[in-house]
Design an enzyme around this catalytic site. Structure first.
Site, short mmCIF file in Angstrom:
data_model
loop_
_atom_site.label_atom_id
_atom_site.label_comp_id
_atom_site.label_asym_id
_atom_site.label_seq_id
_atom_site.Cartn_x
_atom_site.Cartn_y
_atom_site.Cartn_z
N HIS A 1 47.96 5.90 31.84
CA HIS A 1 48.95 6.63 32.64
C HIS A 1 48.33 7.28 33.88
CE1 HIS A 1 53.14 7.31 32.46
NE2 HIS A 1 53.19 8.49 31.91
N ASN B 1 56.06 14.33 34.00
CA ASN B 1 57.51 14.44 34.15
C ASN B 1 57.95 15.54 35.12
OD1 ASN B 1 56.83 16.57 32.53
ND2 ASN B 1 58.38 16.20 30.96
#
Length: 201
Positions: free
Chosen positions: A22, A71
């Site tokens: 990620h 996020n």
């Protein structure tokens, strides 16, 4: 007229996430800074990011590594990208489960594809009209099909997992290629860079 780009390398802050799939967006920016011998990263509390700056051709760029979690990536740019026009000079570098490791793509005005960091940025800037440098992180079968994890838990395990030993050479190559692609986007524009992508070694 010269452009000023804002370049955001997506990832999660903290040592435990450093080498995870990620975090390839942040890895590319670290490699870019090292390759071009730029100033060290500095903390910017207003932008909730680590930042540095550079020139490429006649254009300039502000590089950001958000210190928020994925996020909430949009928080880093909400005070900079304040219009759709400014969004056109935003470059977001991120991992992509829809591409195999070793493959990179340059795109503009595309949906998030479910990527939480990209979703946060779209929500913040209120448009999909920005540039993305997408790095594949999925495996491939012998016949060339993508081995994409299925189900939310498996996706989370995959993106927060580290690259395997056998993938390290491919990762080095793709990061090196991404650094060149990023330089091209900043100096020549995303469409020219996209047309040259297949020629990069």
């Amino acid at each position: 007229m010269a452009n000023i780009y804002t370049v955001v390398g997506l990832g999660n802050p903290g040592e435990e996430y450093l080498e995870t799939r990620h975090n390839v967006g942040r890895m590319v920016l670290d490699a870019y800074v090292k390759t071009n011998k730029l100033k060290d990263w500095q903390e910017d509390k207003k932008l909730k990011s680590l930042k540095t700056e550079a020139k490429a051709g006649k254009n300039k760029a502000l590089f950001l590594k958000p210190e928020t979690f994925m996020n909430k990536s949009g928080e880093a740019i909400k005070s900079i990208i304040t219009s759709k026009k400014k969004a056109e000079t935003l470059i977001v570098i991120h991992d992509d489960l829809d591409l195999p490791l070793g493959k990179i793509k340059i795109s503009f005005n595309k949906s998030s594809g479910g990527h939480k960091g990209v979703e946060s940025i779209i929500k913040t800037v209120k448009t999909e009209g920005f540039i993305r440098l997408r790095l594949g992180i999925s495996g491939e079968t012998a016949s060339g099909k993508i081995k994409k994890p299925q189900g939310e838990e498996k996706v989370i395990d995959a993106i927060l997992g580290e690259f395997k030993k056998g993938e390290s050479d491919e990762l080095k190559k793709v990061i090196k290629k991404s650094v060149i692609a990023l330089e091209l986007i900043i100096s020549e524009g995303w469409d020219k860079a996209a047309s040259l992508l297949g020629t990069l070694k």
